[in-house]
Write an enzyme that holds these catalytic residues in place. Sequence first.
Site, PDB file in Angstrom:
ATOM      1  N   LYS A 242       2.092  10.955   4.881  1.00 39.23           N
ATOM      2  CA  LYS A 242       0.654  11.044   4.562  1.00 39.23           C
ATOM      3  C   LYS A 242      -0.147   9.997   5.336  1.00 39.23           C
ATOM      4  O   LYS A 242      -1.142  10.315   5.976  1.00 39.23           O
ATOM      5  CB  LYS A 242       0.416  10.816   3.051  1.00 39.23           C
TER       6      LYS A 242
ATOM      7  N   ARG B 231      -3.503  11.707  -8.063  1.00 39.26           N
ATOM      8  CA  ARG B 231      -2.062  11.686  -8.338  1.00 39.26           C
ATOM      9  C   ARG B 231      -1.761  12.097  -9.762  1.00 39.26           C
ATOM     10  O   ARG B 231      -0.592  12.197 -10.128  1.00 39.26           O
ATOM     11  CB  ARG B 231      -1.587  10.253  -8.189  1.00 39.26           C
TER      12      ARG B 231
ATOM     13  N   ARG C  83      11.134   2.196   7.239  1.00 40.08           N
ATOM     14  CA  ARG C  83       9.699   1.989   7.455  1.00 40.08           C
ATOM     15  C   ARG C  83       9.305   0.513   7.462  1.00 40.08           C
ATOM     16  O   ARG C  83       9.765  -0.277   6.672  1.00 40.08           O
ATOM     17  CB  ARG C  83       8.892   2.672   6.358  1.00 40.08           C
TER      18      ARG C  83
ATOM     19  N   ARG D 184       7.385  -2.958   3.236  1.00 39.09           N
ATOM     20  CA  ARG D 184       6.574  -2.931   2.022  1.00 39.09           C
ATOM     21  C   ARG D 184       7.390  -3.386   0.824  1.00 39.09           C
ATOM     22  O   ARG D 184       8.558  -3.065   0.710  1.00 39.09           O
ATOM     23  CB  ARG D 184       6.053  -1.507   1.792  1.00 39.09           C
TER      24      ARG D 184
ATOM     25  N   ARG E 222       9.020   6.041  -7.770  1.00 41.03           N
ATOM     26  CA  ARG E 222       7.855   6.692  -7.160  1.00 41.03           C
ATOM     27  C   ARG E 222       8.091   8.187  -6.987  1.00 41.03           C
ATOM     28  O   ARG E 222       7.204   9.001  -7.248  1.00 41.03           O
ATOM     29  CB  ARG E 222       7.540   6.037  -5.806  1.00 41.03           C
TER      30      ARG E 222
HETATM   31  P1  AP5 Z   1       4.282   7.289   5.811  1.00 39.99           P
HETATM   32  O1  AP5 Z   1       3.208   7.906   6.641  1.00 39.99           O
HETATM   33  O2  AP5 Z   1       4.212   5.841   5.528  1.00 39.99           O
HETATM   34  O3  AP5 Z   1       4.484   8.086   4.443  1.00 39.99           O
HETATM   35  P2  AP5 Z   1       3.540   8.259   3.170  1.00 39.99           P
HETATM   36  O4  AP5 Z   1       3.576   9.705   2.831  1.00 39.99           O
HETATM   37  O5  AP5 Z   1       2.213   7.633   3.421  1.00 39.99           O
HETATM   38  O6  AP5 Z   1       4.377   7.494   2.062  1.00 39.99           O
HETATM   39  P3  AP5 Z   1       3.989   6.300   1.103  1.00 39.99           P
HETATM   40  O7  AP5 Z   1       5.278   5.619   0.775  1.00 39.99           O
HETATM   41  O8  AP5 Z   1       2.891   5.483   1.660  1.00 39.99           O
HETATM   42  O9  AP5 Z   1       3.524   7.031  -0.155  1.00 39.99           O
HETATM   43  P4  AP5 Z   1       3.310   6.414  -1.551  1.00 39.99           P
HETATM   44  O10 AP5 Z   1       2.650   7.526  -2.205  1.00 39.99           O
HETATM   45  O11 AP5 Z   1       4.542   5.906  -2.194  1.00 39.99           O
HETATM   46  O12 AP5 Z   1       2.487   5.075  -1.315  1.00 39.99           O
HETATM   47  P5  AP5 Z   1       0.975   4.685  -1.585  1.00 39.99           P
HETATM   48  O13 AP5 Z   1       0.660   3.612  -0.648  1.00 39.99           O
HETATM   49  O14 AP5 Z   1       0.136   5.873  -1.616  1.00 39.99           O
HETATM   50  O15 AP5 Z   1       5.675   7.619   6.552  1.00 39.99           O
HETATM   51  C1  AP5 Z   1       6.891   7.073   6.086  1.00 39.99           C
HETATM   52  C2  AP5 Z   1       7.761   6.609   7.270  1.00 39.99           C
HETATM   53  O16 AP5 Z   1       8.157   7.730   8.035  1.00 39.99           O
HETATM   54  C3  AP5 Z   1       7.072   5.645   8.275  1.00 39.99           C
HETATM   55  O17 AP5 Z   1       7.993   4.689   8.681  1.00 39.99           O
HETATM   56  C4  AP5 Z   1       6.662   6.540   9.431  1.00 39.99           C
HETATM   57  O18 AP5 Z   1       6.642   5.830  10.661  1.00 39.99           O
HETATM   58  C5  AP5 Z   1       7.770   7.594   9.403  1.00 39.99           C
HETATM   59  N1  AP5 Z   1       7.323   8.922   9.822  1.00 39.99           N
HETATM   60  C6  AP5 Z   1       6.140   9.539   9.509  1.00 39.99           C
HETATM   61  N2  AP5 Z   1       6.077  10.765  10.070  1.00 39.99           N
HETATM   62  C7  AP5 Z   1       7.261  10.946  10.712  1.00 39.99           C
HETATM   63  C8  AP5 Z   1       7.804  12.022  11.481  1.00 39.99           C
HETATM   64  N3  AP5 Z   1       7.122  13.171  11.683  1.00 39.99           N
HETATM   65  N4  AP5 Z   1       9.062  11.881  11.985  1.00 39.99           N
HETATM   66  C9  AP5 Z   1       9.763  10.713  11.797  1.00 39.99           C
HETATM   67  N5  AP5 Z   1       9.293   9.652  11.101  1.00 39.99           N
HETATM   68  C10 AP5 Z   1       8.054   9.771  10.556  1.00 39.99           C
HETATM   69  O19 AP5 Z   1       1.046   4.098  -3.071  1.00 39.99           O
HETATM   70  C11 AP5 Z   1       1.692   2.890  -3.353  1.00 39.99           C
HETATM   71  C12 AP5 Z   1       1.503   2.528  -4.819  1.00 39.99           C
HETATM   72  O20 AP5 Z   1       0.106   2.294  -5.101  1.00 39.99           O
HETATM   73  C13 AP5 Z   1       1.931   3.565  -5.842  1.00 39.99           C
HETATM   74  O21 AP5 Z   1       3.311   3.496  -6.110  1.00 39.99           O
HETATM   75  C14 AP5 Z   1       1.070   3.147  -7.051  1.00 39.99           C
HETATM   76  O22 AP5 Z   1       1.600   2.013  -7.687  1.00 39.99           O
HETATM   77  C15 AP5 Z   1      -0.236   2.748  -6.401  1.00 39.99           C
HETATM   78  N6  AP5 Z   1      -1.179   3.880  -6.266  1.00 39.99           N
HETATM   79  C16 AP5 Z   1      -1.666   4.394  -5.102  1.00 39.99           C
HETATM   80  N7  AP5 Z   1      -2.487   5.434  -5.353  1.00 39.99           N
HETATM   81  C17 AP5 Z   1      -2.512   5.596  -6.708  1.00 39.99           C
HETATM   82  C18 AP5 Z   1      -3.155   6.512  -7.562  1.00 39.99           C
HETATM   83  N8  AP5 Z   1      -3.971   7.482  -7.093  1.00 39.99           N
HETATM   84  N9  AP5 Z   1      -2.954   6.397  -8.896  1.00 39.99           N
HETATM   85  C19 AP5 Z   1      -2.165   5.434  -9.391  1.00 39.99           C
HETATM   86  N10 AP5 Z   1      -1.516   4.529  -8.641  1.00 39.99           N
HETATM   87  C20 AP5 Z   1      -1.684   4.600  -7.300  1.00 39.99           C
HETATM   88 MG    MG Z   2       1.196   5.911   2.663  1.00 37.87          MG
END
Ligand code: AP5
Ligand code: MG
Length: 224
Positions: free
Chosen positions: A17, A93, A130, A162, A173
């Site tokens: 994402k 979410r 990552r 991270r 998660r």
């Molecule tokens: P990446 O792009 O980082 O993946 P992502 O889908 O963004 O995954 P996240 O781990 O960021 O999602 P998340 O939902 O856990 O975290 P968030 O920050 O939203 O890609 C992953 C890896 O793959 C990278 O190394 C990249 O280089 C590689 N990659 C990408 N595309 C590729 C490809 N095509 N081929 C090969 N490699 C590839 O949330 C974190 C925390 O914040 C949550 O746990 C929660 O505590 C809080 N939070 C955030 N939003 C909310 C909400 N709305 N409500 C409540 N709590 C929330």
């Molecule tokens: Mg992300």
Amino acid sequence: MVPGVKLVIFGKQGAGKGTQCQRLARHYVVPHISTGDMFRAAVKSGSEFGVKAQEFMQTGELVPDDIVIGLVSERLSDLDTRGRGFILDGFPRTAQQAEALAEHLAPDEIDLAIDLEVPTEVVLRRLAGRRVCQDCGTNYGPDNPPKEDDICDVCGGEVIQRRDDTEAAIRRRLELYEKETEPLIAWYLSRDQLVTVDGMGTPDQVTARLIRAVDTRREHRHAR
Ligand code: AP5
Ligand code: MG
Ligand code: ZN
């Protein structure tokens, strides 16, 4: 191309994402709003709010709805998002967040919600490798490391792992994604606002697929 678009991107942890939203935001010239990035910035600043968010984030729990909804509503009231649109990454979410978003936008609505689909075994592999830039949030993996060790190609910031990329937090998660977030995909589908896009392949291939999906939807809208 008509600039501006209103998108919501779903996908498991590690689906790509953040990687893709950064590219789509550049392509459509709209702000990339990542609640995770907003919370990480607050944590880094050491604010009271950041300390509170960190408690939830490091174990993989969701930050409470009222906090998240307040933060996003405020961001969506800014001039840039009101004028050009947005790409939401990691929000909504929960059902309550989805309802709050629909209410905030009414009578307007999003252009499209996208489910970026990647199998669980692949996301686990991606997350294990990552690393992210502390300053601008750019992602690096084993296939695309920074040119210079630990230094971000984009902004020169420090590239780190991270804190919630531990085995236990990742498991939690993914569990919460299945329980709280996946049902929203059906909700958007029932409102005829959802498309599924294959998230496998190189980042460039995935970006091309996403742009095709968004443009197809917009052409249909303008033709109506
Ligand atoms: P990446 O792009 O980082 O993946 P992502 O889908 O963004 O995954 P996240 O781990 O960021 O999602 P998340 O939902 O856990 O975290 P968030 O920050 O939203 O890609 C992953 C890896 O793959 C990278 O190394 C990249 O280089 C590689 N990659 C990408 N595309 C590729 C490809 N095509 N081929 C090969 N490699 C590839 O949330 C974190 C925390 O914040 C949550 O746990 C929660 O505590 C809080 N939070 C955030 N939003 C909310 C909400 N709305 N409500 C409540 N709590 C929330
Ligand atoms: Mg992300
Ligand atoms: Zn950076």
